[in-house]
Design an enzyme around this catalytic site. Structure first.
Site, mmCIF file in Angstrom:
data_model
loop_
_atom_site.group_PDB
_atom_site.id
_atom_site.type_symbol
_atom_site.label_atom_id
_atom_site.label_comp_id
_atom_site.label_asym_id
_atom_site.label_seq_id
_atom_site.Cartn_x
_atom_site.Cartn_y
_atom_site.Cartn_z
ATOM 1 N N LYS A 13 0.843 -1.208 0.000
ATOM 2 C CA LYS A 13 0.000 0.000 0.000
ATOM 3 C C LYS A 13 0.878 1.259 0.000
ATOM 4 O O LYS A 13 0.669 2.168 -0.792
ATOM 5 C CB LYS A 13 -0.928 0.013 1.234
ATOM 6 C CG LYS A 13 -1.851 -1.200 1.313
ATOM 7 C CD LYS A 13 -2.804 -1.125 2.485
ATOM 8 C CE LYS A 13 -2.130 -1.148 3.840
ATOM 9 N NZ LYS A 13 -1.433 -2.406 4.179
ATOM 10 N N ARG A 88 -10.137 0.406 8.459
ATOM 11 C CA ARG A 88 -9.673 -0.958 8.730
ATOM 12 C C ARG A 88 -10.708 -1.778 9.468
ATOM 13 O O ARG A 88 -10.445 -2.941 9.797
ATOM 14 C CB ARG A 88 -8.447 -0.858 9.617
ATOM 15 C CG ARG A 88 -7.170 -1.284 8.958
ATOM 16 C CD ARG A 88 -6.075 -0.802 9.879
ATOM 17 N NE ARG A 88 -4.898 -1.571 9.791
ATOM 18 C CZ ARG A 88 -3.780 -1.094 9.253
ATOM 19 N NH1 ARG A 88 -3.745 0.085 8.699
ATOM 20 N NH2 ARG A 88 -2.708 -1.824 9.277
ATOM 21 N N ARG A 127 11.909 -5.370 4.925
ATOM 22 C CA ARG A 127 11.542 -3.967 4.669
ATOM 23 C C ARG A 127 12.405 -2.987 5.471
ATOM 24 O O ARG A 127 12.675 -3.177 6.642
ATOM 25 C CB ARG A 127 10.076 -3.739 5.034
ATOM 26 C CG ARG A 127 9.713 -2.267 4.965
ATOM 27 C CD ARG A 127 8.255 -2.032 4.980
ATOM 28 N NE ARG A 127 7.610 -2.442 6.212
ATOM 29 C CZ ARG A 127 6.316 -2.294 6.432
ATOM 30 N NH1 ARG A 127 5.543 -1.778 5.502
ATOM 31 N NH2 ARG A 127 5.792 -2.680 7.558
ATOM 32 N N ARG A 160 10.975 -1.235 11.139
ATOM 33 C CA ARG A 160 9.906 -0.995 12.105
ATOM 34 C C ARG A 160 9.873 -2.075 13.177
ATOM 35 O O ARG A 160 10.058 -3.255 12.876
ATOM 36 C CB ARG A 160 8.552 -0.988 11.367
ATOM 37 C CG ARG A 160 8.127 0.394 10.968
ATOM 38 C CD ARG A 160 6.975 0.422 10.024
ATOM 39 N NE ARG A 160 5.805 -0.352 10.382
ATOM 40 C CZ ARG A 160 4.701 -0.390 9.646
ATOM 41 N NH1 ARG A 160 4.621 0.310 8.530
ATOM 42 N NH2 ARG A 160 3.672 -1.119 10.005
ATOM 43 N N ARG A 171 -0.514 -9.194 13.318
ATOM 44 C CA ARG A 171 -1.088 -8.220 12.384
ATOM 45 C C ARG A 171 -1.891 -8.918 11.279
ATOM 46 O O ARG A 171 -2.944 -8.440 10.865
ATOM 47 C CB ARG A 171 0.022 -7.351 11.782
ATOM 48 C CG ARG A 171 0.571 -6.336 12.777
ATOM 49 C CD ARG A 171 1.916 -5.779 12.354
ATOM 50 N NE ARG A 171 1.856 -5.036 11.129
ATOM 51 C CZ ARG A 171 2.915 -4.783 10.347
ATOM 52 N NH1 ARG A 171 4.115 -5.254 10.688
ATOM 53 N NH2 ARG A 171 2.777 -4.070 9.262
HETATM 54 P P1 AP5 Z 1 4.776 -1.621 1.858
HETATM 55 O O1 AP5 Z 1 4.451 -0.789 0.673
HETATM 56 O O2 AP5 Z 1 5.543 -0.982 2.978
HETATM 57 O O3 AP5 Z 1 3.463 -2.363 2.402
HETATM 58 P P2 AP5 Z 1 2.205 -1.802 3.175
HETATM 59 O O4 AP5 Z 1 1.008 -2.463 2.583
HETATM 60 O O5 AP5 Z 1 2.213 -0.301 3.209
HETATM 61 O O6 AP5 Z 1 2.494 -2.434 4.596
HETATM 62 P P3 AP5 Z 1 2.377 -1.851 6.064
HETATM 63 O O7 AP5 Z 1 3.083 -2.842 6.961
HETATM 64 O O8 AP5 Z 1 2.852 -0.434 6.150
HETATM 65 O O9 AP5 Z 1 0.887 -1.924 6.298
HETATM 66 P P4 AP5 Z 1 0.156 -2.012 7.603
HETATM 67 O O10 AP5 Z 1 -1.204 -1.832 7.088
HETATM 68 O O11 AP5 Z 1 0.361 -3.179 8.472
HETATM 69 O O12 AP5 Z 1 0.861 -0.861 8.483
HETATM 70 P P5 AP5 Z 1 0.349 0.525 8.996
HETATM 71 O O13 AP5 Z 1 1.504 1.416 9.096
HETATM 72 O O14 AP5 Z 1 -0.840 0.978 8.236
HETATM 73 O O15 AP5 Z 1 5.588 -2.910 1.329
HETATM 74 C C1 AP5 Z 1 6.102 -3.867 2.233
HETATM 75 C C2 AP5 Z 1 7.499 -4.323 1.759
HETATM 76 O O16 AP5 Z 1 7.362 -5.065 0.564
HETATM 77 C C3 AP5 Z 1 8.462 -3.166 1.432
HETATM 78 O O17 AP5 Z 1 9.738 -3.598 1.799
HETATM 79 C C4 AP5 Z 1 8.344 -3.004 -0.106
HETATM 80 O O18 AP5 Z 1 9.549 -2.502 -0.690
HETATM 81 C C5 AP5 Z 1 8.070 -4.452 -0.533
HETATM 82 N N1 AP5 Z 1 7.165 -4.554 -1.685
HETATM 83 C C6 AP5 Z 1 6.052 -3.797 -1.936
HETATM 84 N N2 AP5 Z 1 5.440 -4.226 -3.055
HETATM 85 C C7 AP5 Z 1 6.148 -5.297 -3.507
HETATM 86 C C8 AP5 Z 1 6.016 -6.182 -4.626
HETATM 87 N N3 AP5 Z 1 5.016 -6.043 -5.513
HETATM 88 N N4 AP5 Z 1 6.931 -7.168 -4.764
HETATM 89 C C9 AP5 Z 1 7.949 -7.320 -3.878
HETATM 90 N N5 AP5 Z 1 8.146 -6.514 -2.813
HETATM 91 C C10 AP5 Z 1 7.259 -5.497 -2.617
HETATM 92 O O19 AP5 Z 1 -0.175 0.148 10.461
HETATM 93 C C11 AP5 Z 1 0.708 -0.146 11.534
HETATM 94 C C12 AP5 Z 1 -0.094 -0.245 12.825
HETATM 95 O O20 AP5 Z 1 -0.732 1.028 13.105
HETATM 96 C C13 AP5 Z 1 -1.258 -1.251 12.830
HETATM 97 O O21 AP5 Z 1 -0.819 -2.555 13.138
HETATM 98 C C14 AP5 Z 1 -2.162 -0.638 13.903
HETATM 99 O O22 AP5 Z 1 -1.698 -0.928 15.206
HETATM 100 C C15 AP5 Z 1 -2.021 0.855 13.661
HETATM 101 N N6 AP5 Z 1 -3.019 1.369 12.696
HETATM 102 C C16 AP5 Z 1 -2.777 1.907 11.465
HETATM 103 N N7 AP5 Z 1 -3.921 2.248 10.862
HETATM 104 C C17 AP5 Z 1 -4.926 1.913 11.716
HETATM 105 C C18 AP5 Z 1 -6.340 1.990 11.640
HETATM 106 N N8 AP5 Z 1 -6.966 2.477 10.551
HETATM 107 N N9 AP5 Z 1 -7.057 1.540 12.697
HETATM 108 C C19 AP5 Z 1 -6.457 1.077 13.794
HETATM 109 N N10 AP5 Z 1 -5.122 0.945 13.938
HETATM 110 C C20 AP5 Z 1 -4.356 1.355 12.890
#
Ligand code: AP5
Length: 216
Positions: A13, A88, A127, A160, A171
């Site tokens: 994402k 979410r 990552r 992270r 997660r």
């Molecule tokens: P990346 O692009 O970083 O993936 P992402 O989908 O953004 O993953 P996140 O871990 O950031 O998502 P998340 O939803 O768990 O975290 P968030 O910060 O929102 O890609 C991942 C890796 O793969 C990278 O190394 C990239 O280079 C590689 N890659 C990408 N595409 C690829 C491909 N096609 N092929 C190969 N490699 C690839 O949330 C963190 C925490 O915050 C949650 O656990 C929760 O506690 C809290 N939180 C956030 N939002 C909410 C909400 N709305 N409600 C409640 N709690 C929340």
């Protein structure tokens, strides 16, 4: 245009949001980045969120909805927006509907990026993220040009805390139980667009770009 990027942790994402923001002139609003910024600034919101993030759990809906609403009310969000990681839960999706209604705006589409769990674990374990502009890299599939440095802003890269294997498992469970019901929710609202996220970054981008262009 207001888009939501929906998908499990590691689906890409953040990676694809960077490209969408540039190609379609959208403001990237990522709930996880907003929480991490609060953590860095040691705000009350950051301290509260940390407890949940460390366990891989969701931060409570009322707190999350309030934070996103405040962000969307800022002047730079008056044009196009890409929401990454929000909503979410069904409650957050209803909260989003309410805030958009209040602003006299509406959701254009929800882009669901689907990736199998084994691939997600591989991606998250390799990552690295820029501590300044949050651009994600991967040691194998998307390495920075200079080790440890962001290609875009030269910022330092870090891993992270919640990418540790035990937290990644939690997660993924939370995603399957609390977030994946949104797929059906948005399909019924006729807003869902499916994108296969398991291919190379450029291939996923092609598919996403075509999907968004078809909305315009
Ligand atoms: P990346 O692009 O970083 O993936 P992402 O989908 O953004 O993953 P996140 O871990 O950031 O998502 P998340 O939803 O768990 O975290 P968030 O910060 O929102 O890609 C991942 C890796 O793969 C990278 O190394 C990239 O280079 C590689 N890659 C990408 N595409 C690829 C491909 N096609 N092929 C190969 N490699 C690839 O949330 C963190 C925490 O915050 C949650 O656990 C929760 O506690 C809290 N939180 C956030 N939002 C909410 C909400 N709305 N409600 C409640 N709690 C929340």
């Amino acid at each position: 245009m207001i888009l939501v990027l929906l998908g499990p942790p590691g689906a890409g994402k953040g990676t694809q949001a960077e490209r969408l923001q540039e190609a379609f002139n959208l403001v990237h609003v990522a709930s996880g980045d907003l929480f991490r910024e609060n953590l860095r600034q040691k705000t009350d919101l950051g301290n509260l969120a940390q407890k949940y993030m460390d366990r891989g759990e969701l931060v409570p809906d009322d707190v999350t909805i309030g934070m996103v609403r405040a962000r969307l009310e800022q002047p730079d969000a008056a044009e196009g927006i890409i929401l990454d990681g929000f909503p979410r839960t069904i409650a957050q999706a209803r909260g989003l509907d309410e805030m958009l209604d209040d602003m006299d705006r509406e959701l254009s589409a929800v882009l669901h990026i689907a990736v199998p769990d084994e691939e997600l674990i591989r991606r998250l374990s390799g990552r690295w993220i820029c501590e300044q502009c949050q651009t994600p890299y991967h040691v194998l599939s998307n390495p920075p040009q200079v080790a440890g440095k962001c290609n875009l802003c030269g910022g330092k890269l870090y891993q992270r805390d919640d990418d540790k294997p035990e937290t990644v498992g939690a997660r993924l469970e939370v995603y399957h139980s609390q977030t994946s019901p949104l797929i059906e929710f948005y399909r019924e609202a006729n807003l869902l667009r499916e994108v296969d996220g398991s291919g190379e970054i450029d291939d996923v981008w092609e598919a996403l770009k075509n999907t968004v262009e078809a909305l315009e």
